[in-house]
Design an enzyme around this catalytic site. Structure first.
Site, PDB file in Angstrom:
ATOM      1  N   ASP A 199       0.813  -1.222   0.000  1.00 37.68           N
ATOM      2  CA  ASP A 199       0.000   0.000   0.000  1.00 37.68           C
ATOM      3  C   ASP A 199       0.842   1.266   0.000  1.00 37.68           C
ATOM      4  O   ASP A 199       0.416   2.305   0.509  1.00 37.68           O
ATOM      5  CB  ASP A 199      -0.956   0.034   1.210  1.00 37.68           C
ATOM      6  CG  ASP A 199      -1.818  -1.200   1.269  1.00 37.68           C
ATOM      7  OD1 ASP A 199      -2.270  -1.642   0.208  1.00 37.68           O
ATOM      8  OD2 ASP A 199      -2.032  -1.725   2.375  1.00 37.68           O
TER       9      ASP A 199
ATOM     10  N   LYS B 275       2.333   2.150  -5.044  1.00 37.83           N
ATOM     11  CA  LYS B 275       3.046   1.641  -6.227  1.00 37.83           C
ATOM     12  C   LYS B 275       2.227   1.824  -7.494  1.00 37.83           C
ATOM     13  O   LYS B 275       2.767   2.094  -8.558  1.00 37.83           O
ATOM     14  CB  LYS B 275       3.351   0.142  -6.075  1.00 37.83           C
ATOM     15  CG  LYS B 275       4.382  -0.170  -5.033  1.00 37.83           C
ATOM     16  CD  LYS B 275       4.567  -1.655  -4.896  1.00 37.83           C
ATOM     17  CE  LYS B 275       3.311  -2.377  -4.478  1.00 37.83           C
ATOM     18  NZ  LYS B 275       2.780  -2.029  -3.164  1.00 37.83           N
ATOM     19  N   GLY B 276       0.895   1.661  -7.368  1.00 37.56           N
ATOM     20  CA  GLY B 276       0.032   1.786  -8.541  1.00 37.56           C
ATOM     21  C   GLY B 276       0.174   3.161  -9.157  1.00 37.56           C
ATOM     22  O   GLY B 276       0.315   3.313 -10.370  1.00 37.56           O
TER      23      GLY B 276
ATOM     24  N   GLY C 251      -4.304  -4.170  -4.578  1.00 41.34           N
ATOM     25  CA  GLY C 251      -5.289  -3.192  -5.014  1.00 41.34           C
ATOM     26  C   GLY C 251      -4.633  -1.853  -5.247  1.00 41.34           C
ATOM     27  O   GLY C 251      -3.917  -1.345  -4.384  1.00 41.34           O
ATOM     28  N   HIS C 252      -4.793  -1.320  -6.440  1.00 38.72           N
ATOM     29  CA  HIS C 252      -4.238   0.004  -6.757  1.00 38.72           C
ATOM     30  C   HIS C 252      -5.374   0.876  -7.241  1.00 38.72           C
ATOM     31  O   HIS C 252      -6.234   0.408  -7.971  1.00 38.72           O
ATOM     32  CB  HIS C 252      -3.272  -0.051  -7.936  1.00 38.72           C
ATOM     33  CG  HIS C 252      -2.096  -0.941  -7.746  1.00 38.72           C
ATOM     34  ND1 HIS C 252      -1.393  -0.999  -6.587  1.00 38.72           N
ATOM     35  CD2 HIS C 252      -1.484  -1.785  -8.598  1.00 38.72           C
ATOM     36  CE1 HIS C 252      -0.398  -1.856  -6.740  1.00 38.72           C
ATOM     37  NE2 HIS C 252      -0.438  -2.342  -7.949  1.00 38.72           N
ATOM     38  N   THR C 253      -5.330   2.140  -6.862  1.00 40.07           N
ATOM     39  CA  THR C 253      -6.268   3.095  -7.436  1.00 40.07           C
ATOM     40  C   THR C 253      -5.450   4.079  -8.249  1.00 40.07           C
ATOM     41  O   THR C 253      -4.484   4.651  -7.735  1.00 40.07           O
ATOM     42  CB  THR C 253      -7.014   3.848  -6.318  1.00 40.07           C
ATOM     43  OG1 THR C 253      -7.555   2.877  -5.426  1.00 40.07           O
ATOM     44  CG2 THR C 253      -8.144   4.702  -6.866  1.00 40.07           C
TER      45      THR C 253
ATOM     46  N   THR D   6      -6.043 -11.456   2.999  1.00 41.50           N
ATOM     47  CA  THR D   6      -7.116 -10.777   2.264  1.00 41.50           C
ATOM     48  C   THR D   6      -8.240 -11.754   1.896  1.00 41.50           C
ATOM     49  O   THR D   6      -9.205 -11.361   1.250  1.00 41.50           O
ATOM     50  CB  THR D   6      -6.570 -10.153   0.962  1.00 41.50           C
ATOM     51  OG1 THR D   6      -6.016 -11.208   0.170  1.00 41.50           O
ATOM     52  CG2 THR D   6      -5.495  -9.114   1.244  1.00 41.50           C
TER      53      THR D   6
ATOM     54  N   GLN E 260       2.143  -5.799  -3.336  1.00 43.20           N
ATOM     55  CA  GLN E 260       2.477  -5.885  -1.897  1.00 43.20           C
ATOM     56  C   GLN E 260       3.798  -5.151  -1.608  1.00 43.20           C
ATOM     57  O   GLN E 260       4.100  -4.205  -2.301  1.00 43.20           O
ATOM     58  CB  GLN E 260       2.524  -7.354  -1.424  1.00 43.20           C
ATOM     59  CG  GLN E 260       1.153  -8.030  -1.376  1.00 43.20           C
ATOM     60  CD  GLN E 260       0.725  -8.645  -2.686  1.00 43.20           C
ATOM     61  OE1 GLN E 260       1.521  -9.260  -3.376  1.00 43.20           O
ATOM     62  NE2 GLN E 260      -0.528  -8.475  -3.048  1.00 43.20           N
TER      63      GLN E 260
ATOM     64  N   ARG F 248     -10.380  -2.671   4.716  1.00 43.45           N
ATOM     65  CA  ARG F 248      -9.973  -2.670   6.129  1.00 43.45           C
ATOM     66  C   ARG F 248      -9.197  -1.397   6.477  1.00 43.45           C
ATOM     67  O   ARG F 248      -8.388  -0.927   5.675  1.00 43.45           O
ATOM     68  CB  ARG F 248      -9.047  -3.871   6.417  1.00 43.45           C
ATOM     69  CG  ARG F 248      -9.741  -5.193   6.361  1.00 43.45           C
ATOM     70  CD  ARG F 248      -8.770  -6.318   6.655  1.00 43.45           C
ATOM     71  NE  ARG F 248      -7.776  -6.500   5.608  1.00 43.45           N
ATOM     72  CZ  ARG F 248      -6.788  -7.385   5.652  1.00 43.45           C
ATOM     73  NH1 ARG F 248      -6.633  -8.150   6.705  1.00 43.45           N
ATOM     74  NH2 ARG F 248      -5.944  -7.512   4.660  1.00 43.45           N
TER      75      ARG F 248
ATOM     76  N   ARG G  44      -6.232   0.691   7.743  1.00 45.92           N
ATOM     77  CA  ARG G  44      -4.811   0.345   7.849  1.00 45.92           C
ATOM     78  C   ARG G  44      -4.248   0.841   9.175  1.00 45.92           C
ATOM     79  O   ARG G  44      -4.621   1.928   9.632  1.00 45.92           O
ATOM     80  CB  ARG G  44      -4.035   0.975   6.697  1.00 45.92           C
ATOM     81  CG  ARG G  44      -4.447   0.424   5.356  1.00 45.92           C
ATOM     82  CD  ARG G  44      -3.716   1.118   4.212  1.00 45.92           C
ATOM     83  NE  ARG G  44      -4.203   0.629   2.937  1.00 45.92           N
ATOM     84  CZ  ARG G  44      -4.345   1.385   1.848  1.00 45.92           C
ATOM     85  NH1 ARG G  44      -4.022   2.658   1.867  1.00 45.92           N
ATOM     86  NH2 ARG G  44      -4.790   0.857   0.734  1.00 45.92           N
TER      87      ARG G  44
HETATM   88  P1  IMP Z   1      -2.596 -12.737   1.571  1.00 44.23           P
HETATM   89  O1  IMP Z   1      -1.662 -12.187   0.564  1.00 44.23           O
HETATM   90  O2  IMP Z   1      -4.055 -12.478   1.260  1.00 44.23           O
HETATM   91  O3  IMP Z   1      -2.323 -14.193   1.873  1.00 44.23           O
HETATM   92  O4  IMP Z   1      -2.347 -11.953   2.959  1.00 44.23           O
HETATM   93  C1  IMP Z   1      -1.124 -12.095   3.682  1.00 44.23           C
HETATM   94  C2  IMP Z   1      -0.705 -10.764   4.279  1.00 44.23           C
HETATM   95  O5  IMP Z   1      -0.366  -9.867   3.229  1.00 44.23           O
HETATM   96  C3  IMP Z   1      -1.805 -10.071   5.088  1.00 44.23           C
HETATM   97  O6  IMP Z   1      -1.201  -9.345   6.145  1.00 44.23           O
HETATM   98  C4  IMP Z   1      -2.408  -9.093   4.087  1.00 44.23           C
HETATM   99  O7  IMP Z   1      -3.035  -8.000   4.727  1.00 44.23           O
HETATM  100  C5  IMP Z   1      -1.156  -8.675   3.348  1.00 44.23           C
HETATM  101  N1  IMP Z   1      -1.442  -8.194   1.985  1.00 44.23           N
HETATM  102  C6  IMP Z   1      -1.727  -8.925   0.902  1.00 44.23           C
HETATM  103  N2  IMP Z   1      -1.899  -8.138  -0.181  1.00 44.23           N
HETATM  104  C7  IMP Z   1      -1.693  -6.879   0.234  1.00 44.23           C
HETATM  105  C8  IMP Z   1      -1.672  -5.610  -0.437  1.00 44.23           C
HETATM  106  O8  IMP Z   1      -1.877  -5.492  -1.652  1.00 44.23           O
HETATM  107  N3  IMP Z   1      -1.405  -4.531   0.344  1.00 44.23           N
HETATM  108  C9  IMP Z   1      -1.135  -4.642   1.672  1.00 44.23           C
HETATM  109  N4  IMP Z   1      -1.117  -5.789   2.328  1.00 44.23           N
HETATM  110  C10 IMP Z   1      -1.395  -6.911   1.612  1.00 44.23           C
END
Ligand code: IMP
Length: 427
Positions: free
Chosen positions: A13, A16-17, A40-42, A127, A221, A300, A302
């Site tokens: 977060d 990067k997007g 997720g990117h906006t 997620t 990520q 969620r 942050r």
């Molecule tokens: P997963 O990738 O859904 O398995 O989640 C594992 C961990 O990575 C959790 O703490 C998520 O909140 C975090 N996470 C996964 N994708 C993102 C993202 O795009 N941004 C921020 N945290 C992420």
């Protein structure tokens, strides 16, 4: 012509997007190399807003976009995103998907939720998109790949092998087995939409580099969520770090010219796990509201904290960063003083390297340095020379602490609210 990898330096977060979208203007090809629709990117352009999860941010500029073999692809999520982007008038025909990317299937999502529930208080805060279980199947050599969708016999056999295992695990969680016929029917339907996009992307990317194109590799990520280099086990299941670009796109390390790291001017984290510079109370809420710190994918809130130079130094090290892109500097306006964590205190000693085990990391206390803040709104600034002295001082201190120059600065969500002090593709 250079190839540039853009990675997140924190826990995701970082914006990067937005930075990838900015850099994509000068790129020919943009490649996603890991993760799935957990990202997720906006991207905001004028009064238009584009939500991206799987498709590289280059799509907004109409660039060739590639989803590499290192990505885990939920085919229905891809189709929904493709349709939404096409409805907004973007050219989705040029999206290429690797035939070697693994699929996220409905049982992966069911298992993600079941495993999180079983962990209870020790949950990872995933997620719930099925990313972890899909990568687990890949490592267990039970995964189904995108290319398998177009070989009926192979698909049936691979699915049977996978589901023998999946049904056992689902049963342990008290969940029903997967309906094979229903899944095969749904996969046949979705395969028809995927088909024109699926190709050997490794060849595409390497040919693009050979032609002298500017190729941008977009990490999802962040470094601290890397399964090897992050705050394990509170990580995602892929390699968001720069090295992941080679494996997840099928390019040799010698073909990567430059790595840029994106960092917020402060720190945020969604999900559970240690976060040494976390702020609680009114100031955290203030930052959350001003910075719109709510997940793009899950909504969620942050967790918010001060900038952590220990984390950033580590990211510079493990990614080999040549430059930093600092985002959301505008959000700090009016906060005075501003704190930066310069080291950790552990058992009465100061340490400057990030510990690898979370027990030690959880015992670390941040050592803060205070810097003067600035009252000014930075959102209309377009040139480094216009920055107030205190904001410039903050950036200089970051550069000193992590031994890496700031090359791009973002002061708002809009594409235009970005300033670069050098051509990022100039190596
Ligand atoms: P997963 O990738 O859904 O398995 O989640 C594992 C961990 O990575 C959790 O703490 C998520 O909140 C975090 N996470 C996964 N994708 C993102 C993202 O795009 N941004 C921020 N945290 C992420």
């Amino acid at each position: 012509m250079p190839t540039v990898v853009v990675v997140g330096t924190q826990w995701g977060d970082e914006g990067k997007g937005k930075i990838t979208d900015y850099l994509a203007a000068a790129a020919d090809t943009v490649v996603r190399y890991q993760g799935g629709h957990n990202a997720g990117h906006t991207v905001i352009v004028g009064d238009r807003e584009f939500q991206l999860h799987l498709v590289p941010s280059g799509i907004v500029h109409g660039k060739r976009c590639i989803i590499g073999n290192g990505v885990v692809l939920d085919p229905w999520a891809f189709c929904a995103e493709r349709e939404a982007l096409a409805t907004q008038g973007l050219d989705v025909e040029r999206i290429a998907i690797s035939d070697a990317a693994h699929l996220i299937l409905p049982m992966h999502q069911a298992l993600d939720a079941a495993e999180e529930q079983r962990r209870g208080a020790d949950r990872l805060g995933t997620t719930l998109r099925g990313v972890g279980p899909a990568y687990a199947d890949k490592a267990a050599r039970l995964g189904i790949r995108v290319g398998d969708l177009f070989h009926q016999r192979l698909l049936r056999d691979r699915l049977e092998a996978n589901l023998r295992h999946a049904d056992d695990v689902l049963g342990l969680h008290g969940l029903p087995p997967v309906d094979r016929n229903d899944l095969l029917t749904r996969l046949a339907e979705v395969a028809a939409t995927l088909r024109p996009h699926v190709t050997d992307t490794t060849r595409l990317i390497n040919d693009s580099i050979d032609r002298g194109d500017r190729v941008l590799f977009e990490g999802a990520q962040g470094t601290l969520l890397d399964i090897d280099l992050g705050t394990y086990p509170y990580v995602t299941s892929s390699h968001p770090t720069a090295g992941g670009a080679c494996i997840g796109a099928g390019v040799g390390p010698s073909r990567i010219d430059r790595v840029l790291g994106v960092s917020k001017a402060y720190t945020t984290r969604v999900g559970d796990g240690p976060f040494p510079t976390e702020i609680h109370g009114e100031l955290a809420e203030n930052l959350r509201v001003r910075g719109h710190e709510y997940g793009t994918t899950t909504g969620r809130p942050r967790r918010c904290g001060w900038l952590d130079a220990v984390v950033l130094r580590y990211s510079v090290l493990v990614n080999g960063l040549a430059g930093l892109c600092i985002t959301k500097l505008d959000t700090l306006a009016g906060i005075d003083p501003i704190r930066i964590c310069v080291a950790y205190e552990l058992d009465g000693r100061h340490i400057v390297d990030l510990p690898h085990d979370i027990e030690t990391l959880s015992a670390c206390r941040p050592v803060f340095e205070e810097l003067p803040g600035w009252p000014d709104d930075l959102q209309d600034l377009r040139d480094r020379g216009q920055l107030p002295g205190a904001a410039l001082g903050y950036l200089r201190r970051i550069e000193e602490l992590v031994a890496c120059p700031v090359v791009i600065l973002s002061v708002g969500a809009e594409r235009a609210q970005t300033m670069a002090w050098e051509d990022p593709f100039a190596v």
